[in-house]
Design a protein around this motif. Structure first.
Motif, mmCIF file in Angstrom:
data_model
loop_
_atom_site.group_PDB
_atom_site.id
_atom_site.type_symbol
_atom_site.label_atom_id
_atom_site.label_comp_id
_atom_site.label_asym_id
_atom_site.label_seq_id
_atom_site.Cartn_x
_atom_site.Cartn_y
_atom_site.Cartn_z
ATOM 1 N N ALA A 64 -7.943 13.767 1.757
ATOM 2 C CA ALA A 64 -6.845 14.589 2.264
ATOM 3 C C ALA A 64 -5.903 13.701 3.063
ATOM 4 O O ALA A 64 -5.346 14.102 4.071
ATOM 5 N N MET A 65 -5.732 12.454 2.596
ATOM 6 C CA MET A 65 -4.964 11.491 3.382
ATOM 7 C C MET A 65 -3.453 11.672 3.258
ATOM 8 O O MET A 65 -2.705 11.210 4.102
ATOM 9 N N GLY A 66 -3.020 12.334 2.200
ATOM 10 C CA GLY A 66 -1.574 12.529 2.045
ATOM 11 C C GLY A 66 -0.903 11.230 1.624
ATOM 12 O O GLY A 66 -1.501 10.153 1.706
ATOM 13 N N PRO A 67 0.370 11.348 1.174
ATOM 14 C CA PRO A 67 1.036 10.161 0.614
ATOM 15 C C PRO A 67 1.262 9.041 1.626
ATOM 16 O O PRO A 67 1.157 7.865 1.280
ATOM 17 N N ILE A 68 1.529 9.382 2.883
ATOM 18 C CA ILE A 68 1.869 8.330 3.845
ATOM 19 C C ILE A 68 0.645 7.478 4.179
ATOM 20 O O ILE A 68 0.673 6.250 4.063
ATOM 21 N N LEU A 69 -0.461 8.142 4.563
ATOM 22 C CA LEU A 69 -1.657 7.365 4.909
ATOM 23 C C LEU A 69 -2.271 6.698 3.682
ATOM 24 O O LEU A 69 -2.848 5.609 3.783
ATOM 25 N N SER A 70 -2.131 7.333 2.509
ATOM 26 C CA SER A 70 -2.620 6.670 1.291
ATOM 27 C C SER A 70 -1.862 5.373 1.058
ATOM 28 O O SER A 70 -2.459 4.345 0.689
ATOM 29 N N ASP A 71 -0.552 5.411 1.279
ATOM 30 C CA ASP A 71 0.251 4.193 1.120
ATOM 31 C C ASP A 71 -0.144 3.128 2.133
ATOM 32 O O ASP A 71 -0.246 1.946 1.793
ATOM 33 N N VAL A 72 -0.362 3.562 3.364
ATOM 34 C CA VAL A 72 -0.799 2.610 4.394
ATOM 35 C C VAL A 72 -2.114 1.958 3.960
ATOM 36 O O VAL A 72 -2.295 0.740 4.063
ATOM 37 N N ALA A 73 -3.043 2.784 3.467
ATOM 38 C CA ALA A 73 -4.357 2.278 3.058
ATOM 39 C C ALA A 73 -4.237 1.297 1.895
ATOM 40 O O ALA A 73 -4.851 0.224 1.891
ATOM 41 N N ARG A 74 -3.424 1.685 0.915
ATOM 42 C CA ARG A 74 -3.227 0.829 -0.250
ATOM 43 C C ARG A 74 -2.663 -0.528 0.171
ATOM 44 O O ARG A 74 -3.124 -1.583 -0.251
ATOM 45 N N ARG A 75 -1.636 -0.454 1.040
ATOM 46 C CA ARG A 75 -0.944 -1.675 1.455
ATOM 47 C C ARG A 75 -1.852 -2.573 2.296
ATOM 48 O O ARG A 75 -1.896 -3.787 2.117
ATOM 49 N N ALA A 76 -2.620 -1.964 3.215
ATOM 50 C CA ALA A 76 -3.485 -2.766 4.089
ATOM 51 C C ALA A 76 -4.574 -3.463 3.275
ATOM 52 O O ALA A 76 -4.867 -4.646 3.498
ATOM 53 N N ALA A 77 -5.175 -2.736 2.328
ATOM 54 C CA ALA A 77 -6.243 -3.332 1.525
ATOM 55 C C ALA A 77 -5.696 -4.471 0.665
ATOM 56 O O ALA A 77 -6.323 -5.532 0.529
ATOM 57 N N LYS A 78 -4.510 -4.268 0.116
ATOM 58 C CA LYS A 78 -3.894 -5.305 -0.713
ATOM 59 C C LYS A 78 -3.574 -6.544 0.132
ATOM 60 O O LYS A 78 -3.847 -7.686 -0.271
ATOM 61 N N HIS A 79 -2.996 -6.281 1.294
ATOM 62 C CA HIS A 79 -2.671 -7.369 2.221
ATOM 63 C C HIS A 79 -3.936 -8.154 2.571
ATOM 64 O O HIS A 79 -3.967 -9.392 2.538
ATOM 65 N N PHE A 80 -5.012 -7.408 2.879
ATOM 66 C CA PHE A 80 -6.280 -8.059 3.231
ATOM 67 C C PHE A 80 -6.794 -8.918 2.072
ATOM 68 O O PHE A 80 -7.171 -10.088 2.264
ATOM 69 N N LEU A 81 -6.801 -8.362 0.868
ATOM 70 C CA LEU A 81 -7.326 -9.123 -0.282
ATOM 71 C C LEU A 81 -6.477 -10.365 -0.556
ATOM 72 O O LEU A 81 -7.001 -11.425 -0.889
ATOM 73 N N ASN A 82 -5.152 -10.224 -0.387
ATOM 74 C CA ASN A 82 -4.280 -11.390 -0.585
ATOM 75 C C ASN A 82 -4.574 -12.487 0.430
ATOM 76 O O ASN A 82 -4.658 -13.660 0.089
ATOM 77 N N GLU A 83 -4.718 -12.073 1.697
ATOM 78 C CA GLU A 83 -4.884 -13.060 2.777
ATOM 79 C C GLU A 83 -6.249 -13.731 2.759
ATOM 80 O O GLU A 83 -6.373 -14.907 3.085
ATOM 81 N N TYR A 84 -7.279 -12.953 2.438
ATOM 82 C CA TYR A 84 -8.638 -13.428 2.719
ATOM 83 C C TYR A 84 -9.505 -13.606 1.469
ATOM 84 O O TYR A 84 -10.713 -13.793 1.595
#
Ligand SMILES: [Zn+2]
Length: 317
Positions: free
Chosen positions: A181-201
Motif C-alpha cells: 500500500a506504498m502508493g506511487p510516491i513511496l514506490s518511486d522512492v523505494a525503486r530509486r533508492a534500491a537502484k542507487h544502492f545497487l549501482n554504488e555498492y
C-alpha cells in the motif's frame, strides 16, 4: 563538545536536505540515541536513526478502520500518522564491526526526523572506517538510505563486505509493488533508492542464498515475506541469544500479528514469517530487537493466549 562533525563531508545542497545532511548538531543530543547490550562475548549496540511518520493506515491495511482506530486510541497514538522508530544495530565481535541496516539517509524529505545514523555512530565513537561488514535485512529506503548519503561511501573501507540475500538483489532489478500500500510516491522512492544502492555498492555485495555466518555467532537468515529477500540476524554466544528481526515484527504485531503492513510485498507470507518468529522467540526466551520497535527496542516475546506480548528489557545502566 563541538556540534560540528569533524570530518569533511560534502554537503547535500537541496533545501529539503539541509535539515538532514550530516552537518547538523548531534553530539550533544539530550535524549540518548544508543543502547548497548552484551550477548555472551558479542557487543551489540542499538542506534536510533530517528523516527518516521507513515500514515496510520499503513500499519494495518487489512483491518477494519474502526478496529484500527480503536487500537491506536488504546495505545495513545494518533489516528493520522504514528511515530515509527527506525533502529540500526552495530555488532562487534572477534575484531569485526558489523553494521546491520543503515537508516533512512536523505531518501524521504517528508521524514525529516530520521537520517541520523552517521552522526549518532560518531557520537557513539564508531568510525565508519572501522565497519568491516554491513548486513542488510532488505533494501527498502529506510534500511539502505544511510549508505547513500553524500560522502558516506568514501568514508567506508574499500574492502567492505555487504551481505544481502541474493533474492533481494534480484527482486529490486524489477520490483513488484502490487501487494503493497506504498502508493506511487513511496514506490518511486523505494525503486530509486534500491537502484542507487545497487549501482554504488555492487562491487561490495556478498549475496547469500538461505543463510550466511558473517562472524562466529552472527548468522543472517533469509525469511522472505516483507520482501522476497528479507532476512533476520541471529546472534548467539555463551548461551545468550538475540535476534534482530528487521521488518518481520512491528509494534502492532503482538496484539495483531495478522494485520498486514502496507510495506509488505507479500503480506500473507510476511504474516506467516512473523507468527513463526514470534512463537520461536517466545519459546526460547531470547531477546528481540526490531527496526521499528520503540527505541531502544530490546525486549522479549511472551505468549498471551492466542496472541503475543512485548516485554521490554529493563534499562540497565
Ligand atoms: Zn523498514
Amino acid at each position: 563538545m563541538s556540534p560540528q562533525p569533524s570530518s569533511a563531508i560534502r554537503r547535500s545542497t537541496t533545501a529539503a536536505e539541509t535539515n538532514m545532511s550530516l552537518d547538523r548538531p548531534g553530539l550533544d543530543e539530550l535524549v540518548p540515541s544508543r543502547y548497548a547490550v552484551k550477548i555472551g562475548a558479542i557487543d551489540v549496540m542499538v542506534i536510533s536513526d530517528g523516527v518516521v511518520t507513515p500514515p496510520a493506515e499503513s500499519m494495518a491495511t487489512n483491518a477494519d478502520p474502526a478496529v484500527r482506530a480503536a487500537w491506536l486510541d488504546s495505545m495513545f497514538l494518533s489516528r493520522e500518522a504514528f511515530d515509527w522508530a527506525l533502529n540500526a544495530v552495530v555488532v562487534r565481535t572477534g575484531g569485526r564491526t558489523i553494521l546491520i541496516d543503515s537508516g533512512l539517509g536523505v531518501e524521504v524529505p517528508d521524514f525529516p526526523r530520521a537520517g541520523n545514523l552517521v552522526h549518532r555512530l560518531e557520537a557513539a565513537g564508531i568510525d565508519l572506517a572501522s565497519v568491516t561488514d554491513v548486513v542488510l535485512t532488505h533494501m527498502h529506503f529506510d534500511h539502505v538510505g544511510g549508505l547513500l548519503v553524500d560522502g558516506v561511501k568514501e568514508r567506508l573501507r574499500p574492502d567492505l563486505r555487504i551481505h544481502v540475500a541474493a533474492a533481494e538483489a534480484k527482486f529490486w532489478e524489477s520490483p513488484d509493488f502490487s501487494r503493497t500500500a506504498m502508493g506511487p510516491i513511496l514506490s518511486d522512492v523505494a525503486r530509486r533508492a534500491a537502484k542507487h544502492f545497487l549501482n554504488e555498492y555492487h562491487g561490495q555485495l556478498r549475496p547469500f542464498e538461505a543463510e550466511y555466518e558473517v562472524a562466529p555467532g552472527v548468522v543472517v537468515q533469509r525469511t522472505g515475506g516483507h520482501t522476497p529477500g528479507h532476512s533476520v540476524v541471529r546472534l548467539a554466544s555463551g548461551g545468550d541469544r538475540l535476534t534482530f528481526g528487521g521488518d518481520a515484527v512491528f509494534p502492532v504485531s503482538f496484539d495483531h500479528p495478522e494485520w498486514h503492513n502496507g510495506f509488505e510485498h507479500d503480506p500473507e507470507e510476511a504474516t506467516r514469517v512473523r507468527v513463526r518468529l514470534l512463537r520461536e522467540l517466545a519459546a526460547n526466551r531470547e531477546s528481540l530487537v526490531s527496526t521499528h520497535m520503540p527505541f531502544p527496542s530490546v525486549g522479549r516475546v511472551a505468549v498471551a493466549g492466542d496472541l503475543f506480548r512485548w516485554v521490554p528489557t529493563w534499562w540497565d545502566y
